[in-house]
Every structure is written in structure tokens, then in C-alpha cells.
Design a protein around this motif. Sequence first.
Motif, PDB file in Angstrom:
ATOM      1  N   SER A  67       9.311   2.513  -6.015  1.00  0.00           N
ATOM      2  CA  SER A  67      10.286   3.182  -5.194  1.00  0.00           C
ATOM      3  C   SER A  67      10.060   2.767  -3.615  1.00  0.00           C
ATOM      4  O   SER A  67       9.141   2.218  -3.237  1.00  0.00           O
ATOM      5  N   LEU A  68      11.262   3.225  -2.676  1.00  0.00           N
ATOM      6  CA  LEU A  68      11.095   3.001  -1.288  1.00  0.00           C
ATOM      7  C   LEU A  68      10.049   3.617  -0.784  1.00  0.00           C
ATOM      8  O   LEU A  68       9.264   3.101   0.171  1.00  0.00           O
ATOM      9  N   ASP A  69       9.533   4.677  -1.400  1.00  0.00           N
ATOM     10  CA  ASP A  69       8.237   5.477  -0.885  1.00  0.00           C
ATOM     11  C   ASP A  69       7.173   4.660  -0.645  1.00  0.00           C
ATOM     12  O   ASP A  69       6.279   4.701  -0.100  1.00  0.00           O
ATOM     13  N   ASP A  70       6.918   3.809  -1.971  1.00  0.00           N
ATOM     14  CA  ASP A  70       5.834   2.888  -1.911  1.00  0.00           C
ATOM     15  C   ASP A  70       5.581   2.033  -0.885  1.00  0.00           C
ATOM     16  O   ASP A  70       4.491   1.554  -0.511  1.00  0.00           O
ATOM     17  N   TYR A  71       6.591   1.880  -0.010  1.00  0.00           N
ATOM     18  CA  TYR A  71       6.463   0.790   1.112  1.00  0.00           C
ATOM     19  C   TYR A  71       6.309   1.755   2.665  1.00  0.00           C
ATOM     20  O   TYR A  71       6.269   1.195   3.581  1.00  0.00           O
ATOM     21  N   LYS A  72       6.086   3.142   2.400  1.00  0.00           N
ATOM     22  CA  LYS A  72       5.809   3.724   3.750  1.00  0.00           C
ATOM     23  C   LYS A  72       4.868   3.100   4.539  1.00  0.00           C
ATOM     24  O   LYS A  72       3.685   2.879   3.834  1.00  0.00           O
TER      25      LYS A  72
ATOM     26  N   PHE B 181      19.193  -5.458   5.060  1.00  0.00           N
ATOM     27  CA  PHE B 181      18.764  -4.247   5.759  1.00  0.00           C
ATOM     28  C   PHE B 181      17.425  -4.299   5.982  1.00  0.00           C
ATOM     29  O   PHE B 181      16.417  -4.766   5.201  1.00  0.00           O
ATOM     30  N   ILE B 182      17.256  -4.305   7.400  1.00  0.00           N
ATOM     31  CA  ILE B 182      15.746  -4.162   7.969  1.00  0.00           C
ATOM     32  C   ILE B 182      15.446  -2.838   8.239  1.00  0.00           C
ATOM     33  O   ILE B 182      15.958  -2.130   8.835  1.00  0.00           O
ATOM     34  N   ILE B 183      14.369  -2.535   7.355  1.00  0.00           N
ATOM     35  CA  ILE B 183      13.769  -0.919   7.634  1.00  0.00           C
ATOM     36  C   ILE B 183      12.561  -0.865   8.210  1.00  0.00           C
ATOM     37  O   ILE B 183      11.545  -1.810   7.480  1.00  0.00           O
ATOM     38  N   ASP B 184      12.257  -0.041   8.983  1.00  0.00           N
ATOM     39  CA  ASP B 184      10.929  -0.019   9.801  1.00  0.00           C
ATOM     40  C   ASP B 184       9.909   0.661   8.887  1.00  0.00           C
ATOM     41  O   ASP B 184      10.321   1.338   7.834  1.00  0.00           O
ATOM     42  N   ASP B 185       8.717   0.671   9.614  1.00  0.00           N
ATOM     43  CA  ASP B 185       7.528   1.477   9.037  1.00  0.00           C
ATOM     44  C   ASP B 185       7.811   2.882   8.700  1.00  0.00           C
ATOM     45  O   ASP B 185       7.029   3.584   7.933  1.00  0.00           O
ATOM     46  N   LYS B 186       8.823   3.360   9.218  1.00  0.00           N
ATOM     47  CA  LYS B 186       8.990   5.031   9.328  1.00  0.00           C
ATOM     48  C   LYS B 186      10.214   5.128   8.322  1.00  0.00           C
ATOM     49  O   LYS B 186      10.696   6.272   8.226  1.00  0.00           O
ATOM     50  N   GLN B 187      10.871   4.194   7.589  1.00  0.00           N
ATOM     51  CA  GLN B 187      11.907   4.153   6.709  1.00  0.00           C
ATOM     52  C   GLN B 187      13.056   4.520   7.369  1.00  0.00           C
ATOM     53  O   GLN B 187      13.809   5.277   6.901  1.00  0.00           O
TER      54      GLN B 187
END
Length: 214
Positions: free
Chosen positions: A28-33, A130-136
Motif C-alpha cells: 500500500s502507499l502507506d507502507d512508504y510513509k 509522479f514524484i511523491i515526498d516523504d509526507k505523501q
Amino acid sequence: MEQVQNYLPRIGDPAPTFEAVTTHGNISLDDYKGSWVILFSHPADFTPVCTTEFMAFQAIYPELKKLNVELLGLSIDSVHSHIAWVRNIEEKFGVKIEFPIIADLNKEVAIKYGMLMPEGNSTETSRAVFIIDDKQIVRAIIYYPLSTGRNMDEILRVVKALQTTDAHGVATPANWNPGDKVIVPPAKTQEAAEERMKDETLECVDWYFCKKSL
């Protein structure tokens, strides 16, 4: 032709959440927080331009990891197709793909990120990044036509520029690369503008255009 409803997020929006099957199992995207993420789509497995791109993404993957960036590929192919393609790339080109590839058969992630072009083939995702930062938060979006492979140097440059902006509160000029001077945000008062012109640590052309070294 099937109509595709896109939900393209804008820069500055929270990245749409998702759960997906990948070549590395369910994620899940949450795994990458706490980590930056580059989520990129490709039209289809076992195609020549995409093959060159995957090898190129793998080549920059070690440097991305040093920048706290993870890679996630995606297409509307099955996980079995992805696995077969990854194995083929390793066998034929000697390159081992180490990052997960999302098998987006139901198009859920592709639709959330606007990766399907309504005027195109709705069974193929575009070349989106898509570049997504550490705060998603979505920080950059780049699209390429199907016939044009992506430029990895530019993708790396954008990540480094965004991280430099976050760390130092500055902007980066055209063609900026790490080590180049950065742009100081414009002064917000007349007094600050006058003081800025006296600051010997800045390289000012005028009160609104000043650069400095980091």
C-alpha cells in the motif's frame, strides 16, 4: 471505445492512497510513509521502449535509495506477465529489476493517478511519473508520449531540486544541478529589498533576483 474517467491529482495534493498486488507481494502507499516515492507507469510489458526504461530506472535505483526514494512501476498487466518480463530482462540483458511492479489489472491505481489517456488505448497506461515526498504529497508530475523513453537524469535532477528546496527554503533556476547556485525567495518588504542589495553573501542582479551558493 471504453471511456476513461481520470482523477489526475495536482501538484501539492495528497497522493491518492492505494493497495495493490506487485511483483514483491501486496503493498500500500502507506507502507512508504517517511520515504519519497517515484510512481511511474508504462504502456505494456515486453515492449522495447519500456524495456529500455526499466533497465534505466534500475541503473539509477541505487542513487535514488541514497536519496531516500523508492521506485514503483505500474501497468495494466498481470503479476505473472510482470514476473515473466522481469525474468526475461535479466536473462536477455543481464539486468536484475529490484523494485516492485504493480499489476493494476482493475485499473484502480491508474485511474486514481490519471495514467489512462481518454483519447488513447484505455488498456495501456501512459508514460507518467509522479514524484511523491516523504509526507505523501505529490511534488512533481511528468508525462511522456508513448514513443519517447524517459530521461533518467532529469528525473534525478527534479528529485534533488525538490529536496534542496525543502532543506534550504530556496528555489532552483533553469538547468540547475547540485552544486550550482540557488535562487533566494524575493524580499517581501521594501526594507528587506534594500537590505538584500547590501548582502555580500548574495549575488543580486536586482532586489527580486538573487542567487547564492549553498
